[in-house]
Structures are given as C-alpha cells and as structure tokens.
Design a protein around this motif. Structure first.
Motif, short mmCIF file in Angstrom:
data_model
loop_
_atom_site.label_atom_id
_atom_site.label_comp_id
_atom_site.label_asym_id
_atom_site.label_seq_id
_atom_site.Cartn_x
_atom_site.Cartn_y
_atom_site.Cartn_z
N ALA A 146 0.99 -1.28 0.08
CA ALA A 146 -0.07 -0.14 0.01
C ALA A 146 0.87 1.26 0.04
O ALA A 146 0.38 2.27 -0.71
CB ALA A 146 -0.86 -0.05 1.29
N LEU A 147 2.11 1.11 0.81
CA LEU A 147 2.60 2.45 0.76
C LEU A 147 3.79 2.55 -0.12
O LEU A 147 4.61 3.67 -0.11
CB LEU A 147 3.34 2.53 2.20
N ASP A 148 4.14 1.61 -0.90
CA ASP A 148 5.30 1.45 -1.70
C ASP A 148 6.68 1.95 -1.25
O ASP A 148 7.20 2.99 -1.70
CB ASP A 148 4.86 2.13 -3.03
N PRO A 149 7.18 1.51 -0.02
CA PRO A 149 8.46 1.97 0.51
C PRO A 149 9.76 1.80 -0.57
O PRO A 149 9.51 1.02 -0.99
CB PRO A 149 8.24 1.62 1.95
N SER A 150 10.73 2.85 0.02
CA SER A 150 12.14 2.48 -0.39
C SER A 150 12.63 1.27 0.14
O SER A 150 12.07 1.08 1.37
CB SER A 150 13.05 3.57 -0.46
N ALA A 151 13.84 0.78 -0.14
CA ALA A 151 14.51 -0.30 0.54
C ALA A 151 14.98 0.06 1.78
O ALA A 151 14.68 -0.71 2.74
CB ALA A 151 15.64 -0.72 -0.35
N LEU A 152 15.60 1.30 2.10
CA LEU A 152 15.46 1.63 3.60
C LEU A 152 14.46 1.54 4.27
O LEU A 152 14.61 1.38 5.29
CB LEU A 152 16.33 2.94 3.38
N GLU A 153 13.14 2.28 3.98
CA GLU A 153 12.00 2.20 4.63
C GLU A 153 11.46 0.88 4.85
O GLU A 153 11.08 0.64 6.16
CB GLU A 153 10.95 3.03 3.72
N ILE A 154 11.80 -0.06 3.87
CA ILE A 154 11.37 -1.42 4.16
C ILE A 154 12.04 -1.99 5.52
O ILE A 154 11.57 -2.85 6.39
CB ILE A 154 11.35 -2.24 3.13
N GLY A 155 13.38 -1.74 5.51
CA GLY A 155 14.20 -2.11 6.58
C GLY A 155 13.71 -1.63 7.96
O GLY A 155 13.71 -2.23 9.06
N LEU A 156 13.46 -0.25 7.92
CA LEU A 156 12.92 0.59 9.04
C LEU A 156 11.69 -0.04 9.52
O LEU A 156 11.19 0.12 10.64
CB LEU A 156 12.77 1.79 9.07
N PHE A 157 10.74 -0.75 8.59
CA PHE A 157 9.27 -1.17 9.12
C PHE A 157 9.54 -2.12 10.17
O PHE A 157 8.92 -2.44 11.05
CB PHE A 157 8.81 -1.57 8.02
N THR A 158 10.62 -3.02 9.92
CA THR A 158 11.00 -3.86 11.07
C THR A 158 11.83 -3.29 12.11
O THR A 158 11.70 -3.61 13.52
CB THR A 158 11.60 -5.11 10.21
N THR A 159 13.14 -2.81 11.84
CA THR A 159 14.22 -2.45 12.60
C THR A 159 13.75 -1.39 13.64
O THR A 159 14.02 -1.17 14.70
CB THR A 159 15.51 -2.12 11.93
N GLY A 160 12.65 -0.46 13.23
CA GLY A 160 12.09 0.71 13.91
C GLY A 160 11.41 0.12 15.13
O GLY A 160 11.67 0.79 16.14
N LEU A 161 10.90 -1.09 14.89
CA LEU A 161 10.31 -1.46 16.02
C LEU A 161 11.18 -2.10 17.04
O LEU A 161 11.31 -1.84 18.29
CB LEU A 161 9.36 -2.70 15.72
N THR A 162 12.29 -2.75 16.52
CA THR A 162 13.22 -3.42 17.41
C THR A 162 14.23 -2.39 18.17
O THR A 162 14.64 -2.62 19.18
CB THR A 162 14.30 -4.33 16.51
N ILE A 163 14.29 -1.21 17.19
CA ILE A 163 15.30 -0.26 17.99
C ILE A 163 14.45 0.46 18.97
O ILE A 163 15.04 0.70 20.12
CB ILE A 163 15.77 0.72 16.86
N ALA A 164 13.34 0.60 19.01
CA ALA A 164 12.20 1.22 19.91
C ALA A 164 12.34 0.29 21.24
O ALA A 164 12.40 0.77 22.35
CB ALA A 164 11.02 1.46 19.50
N GLN A 165 12.16 -1.02 20.83
CA GLN A 165 12.07 -1.82 21.94
C GLN A 165 13.38 -1.90 22.88
O GLN A 165 13.22 -1.91 24.05
CB GLN A 165 11.98 -3.28 21.27
#
Length: 414
Positions: free
Chosen positions: A35-54
């Motif tokens: 739906a959002l058509d993210p860039s390669a970096l953004e796709i990585g942050l979709f997952t790692t953003g959660l992990t970093i915040a945790q």
C-alpha cells in the motif's frame, strides 16, 4: 471474584491483547509494503524501527517500574498502544508508519515487562512459574489467533476494521488494569540493574540465554522458510496453508503445556527444567532437516479429504515443530520464574526482566544474519545444525557456570 484472581485475569488479558496486536501487525506488514510502496531503506525500518524502539525502552521502563509504580507504567504503555493503533489507522506515508511502529515498540516493551513483573511480584514463589506459564499461554493463543485471522480480516474489511478490532481488544485490558490491579508499592531506591547484573544466578542464566537466543531465532524462523521455499533452495515447497499449520503447531503445544510445566517447575525446581528444555530443543532442532526421511514411515489416512491433500513430510514437520514447542514450554516459564525470583529477592523484578530482555537481543539479531549466510553458502540443513548446536552449547555453559558458582548440586537447589 476475589481480588487476586481479578488482578491476574486483568494481566492475562493484557498479555493476550499485546500478543494479538504484535502478531497482527507482523501479518499485515506485507500489505502495508504494497500500500505504501516504501524504499528499500524504509522497508528495513518497518522492522528495525520496532526493534530499535524496544531496545531503547528496556532500561528506562524497567527502572521506572521498580523505582515508582509498575501499574502506572503498564497503564501508560497501554495508552501508548491505543495511540499506536490510532496512528496506524491514520497512516498515509512510510514515515508515519515507521513512527507508529516505534510507538508500538515502546508499548510492547512496557506491557511485556510490566505484566511479567507484576505477575512475578504478586505470585508466591511456589506458584510463580505456573502463573507466568499461564500468562504466556494467553500470549501464544493471541499469536495463533492473530496469525490466522489478520490476513483474512484485512482482505475482507480493510486496515481500519482490523485496527478498530485491536482497539476493542486493548481497551478492556486497559480498563481491567485500571479497575482491578492494585497500585504497586514496592518502590526501589537506586538503580537496581547494577546489583542484578552481578547476581550469580542471573550470570548463570545469561550464559545460557545469550546462546539460546541464537538457537530459537534461527530454528523458529527457518522452520517456516524450510517448509515454504522451493526445493531447489533446500526447502519443501509447501503451500501457504501448510506453512501456517506448521508454524502454528509450535505455538499451540507451547500454549498447551506452559501452565503445566510451570507448575511442575514450581514443585521440582526450576534450573533442571531450563537444562532439560534447552537440551530437548537442541536435539529436536537437529532432527528438523531429517523430516523427509522420517516421513517415510508415515501413512496418510485415505478417505479424509482435509488430510489427503498433504504429503507425509508435512505431518513429519508438524510433529517436529510441535515437539519444539513442548521442549520450549519446559524452559520458558522456569527461566522467567528464576529471573522473577532474583528480582523479588533483590527488590527489582522489572529490572531483572529487563536484563533478561537485553541478554536476548544480540542473539536474536545475530541469528537471522547467520541463518541467511548458512542457507545461501552451505545449505538449509546447516541452519538447523548450527542453531541446534547453540542450544546445546548454551546448556553446557549453564551447567559449567552454575557448577562453578554454586557447586555440583545446584540443579536441585534452585
């Protein structure tokens, strides 16, 4: 309903709500990418953003829980959860999604640490592992339900409906904690992490847990990959329904057994359950690549349409993953109760669980990278061999460090 029962039910419901939300978001991740058509970096942050915040949230939230009031921190985490779900409804860009995932990471860490800490603190030592195991069973039930329902609900009703449903699940948990969970009055002066990090039992447990994190992350992740990828890459090329069933088998047996294995570890001692569960997990993990060979002795009953569509290797892999769930059910509530024991004794249950969480992080990040390398360079089977070996070396370290610090009979003494 007596006060204690109401408190535990509210905490179990919170554990369910958090697990359901986490699994639902994981299931919907591919649809958000479309739906959002993210860039390669953004796709990585979709997952790692959660992990970093945790990871960032562990120490301050655990400190706040021990220093002030775990109930208040839990309520705050549930409010953040509500905010994250509302944020997902309003998302219309990748940056907004990453921000909402970060909020979800903070909320997951807060709810996880505080529910476990409160359960550990409220439970008497002889019932602690049983109640932690019961809480984990609610989490596994949520994971099974979320993984089965989320995709279908999204495809039929869309994102807004799914997140409205998540809000309808988390709001009763918030109200339940507000009404039934007592204010925590066990405030700890100072920084509890310092003393607990040097605690001999926690050092012994960490020598096992740091390695076991690699084992679980690799084996649990690659069972699904092994089931689904094409044979040319070392997999079994099963369809989506088959892969989902294989994955659910481990969660189902873990859910089913944890309250009972927790009760047994309360009765017979926790350390031996950690050692047994870790050893069993390693041995079953070694057998996963042998599923095609083991399938040779399986006869699929004829005349049962729902079964006849699956090959024998499917049943072998379901059985092996179910055994992995049983093995882990011996380890997890006993291990959690040991951390709770030490935290309760030293006055920092949340900090004890915070250390437990931090010890897991390096292995959980290294495992997927190591698994990817082994899969592409030496073959799929080696992911399981190496992953299972780290479970066994973790048990060996647990035994050696424990014997050195506590003597030869330590397994029977704690």
């Amino acid at each position: 309903m007596d006060d204690d029962r109401a408190q535990f039910l509210a905490l179990y419901l919170t554990r369910f709500a958090a697990g359901f939300g986490y699994t639902t978001l994981l299931t919907l991740l591919p649809f958000f990418i479309e739906a959002l058509d993210p860039s390669a970096l953004e796709i990585g942050l979709f997952t790692t953003g959660l992990t970093i915040a945790q990871t960032i949230a562990v120490v301050p939230l655990a400190y706040a829980g021990d220093r002030y009031d775990k109930r208040a921190v839990l309520l705050g985490s549930l409010v953040v959860t509500v905010g994250a779900y509302v944020g997902f409804i309003l998302v219309d860009s990748s940056a907004q999604f990453i921000l909402a995932r970060g909020l979800q990471g903070l909320a997951i860490t807060g709810t996880g640490l505080m529910t476990l800490s409160l359960i550990g603190e409220l439970s008497p030592p002889d019932k602690r592992a049983n109640r932690i195991g019961t809480a984990n069973a609610f989490r596994f039930a949520a994971a099974i339900l979320g993984s089965v329902a989320a995709g279908g609900l999204y495809q039929r009703f869309g994102f807004d409906f799914v997140f409205t449903l998540l809000l309808l699940i988390v709001l009763p948990a918030l109200v339940g904690v507000w009404l039934f969970v007592d204010r925590d009055e066990t405030a700890v002066e100072g920084f509890a992490f310092t003393g607990l990090a040097l605690n001999d039992r926690i050092i012994t447990l960490s020598s096992f847990r740091a390695q076991y994190a690699i084992a679980v992350t690799m084996v649990r992740t690659w069972v699904a990959i092994y089931a689904g990828v094409e044979a040319a890459r070392g997999g079994l090329a099963m369809g989506g329904l088959a892969v989902g069933t294989v994955v659910a088998a481990e969660k189902f047996t873990n859910m089913l057994f944890q309250p009972h294995t927790g009760r047994l570890s309360d009765r017979f001692g926790r350390a031996r359950f950690v050692a047994f569960g870790g050893t069993a997990y390693g041995l079953v993990g070694l057998a996963v690549p042998l599923a095609p060979t083991l399938a040779g002795g399986i006869v699929v009953p004829e005349g049962i349409p729902i079964l006849s569509g699956f090959p024998p290797v499917f049943f072998a892999l379901v059985g092996l993953n179910a055994l992995l769930g049983i093995a882990d059910s011996f380890r997890e509530p006993a291990s959690m109760a040991l951390f709770a024991d030490e935290g309760a004794e030293d006055g920092g249950v949340a900090s004890s669980f915070g250390i437990r969480e931090l010890v897991w992080r390096p292995g959980s990040m290294l495992g997927p990278m190591l698994g990817g390398y082994l899969m592409t360079q030496v073959g799929m089977a080696w992911v399981f061999y190496v992953g299972a070996a780290t479970a066994l070396t973790g048990v060996a370290a647990f035994l050696l460090v424990g014997t050195h610090l506590f003597g030869r009979d330590y397994l029977s003494s704690w």
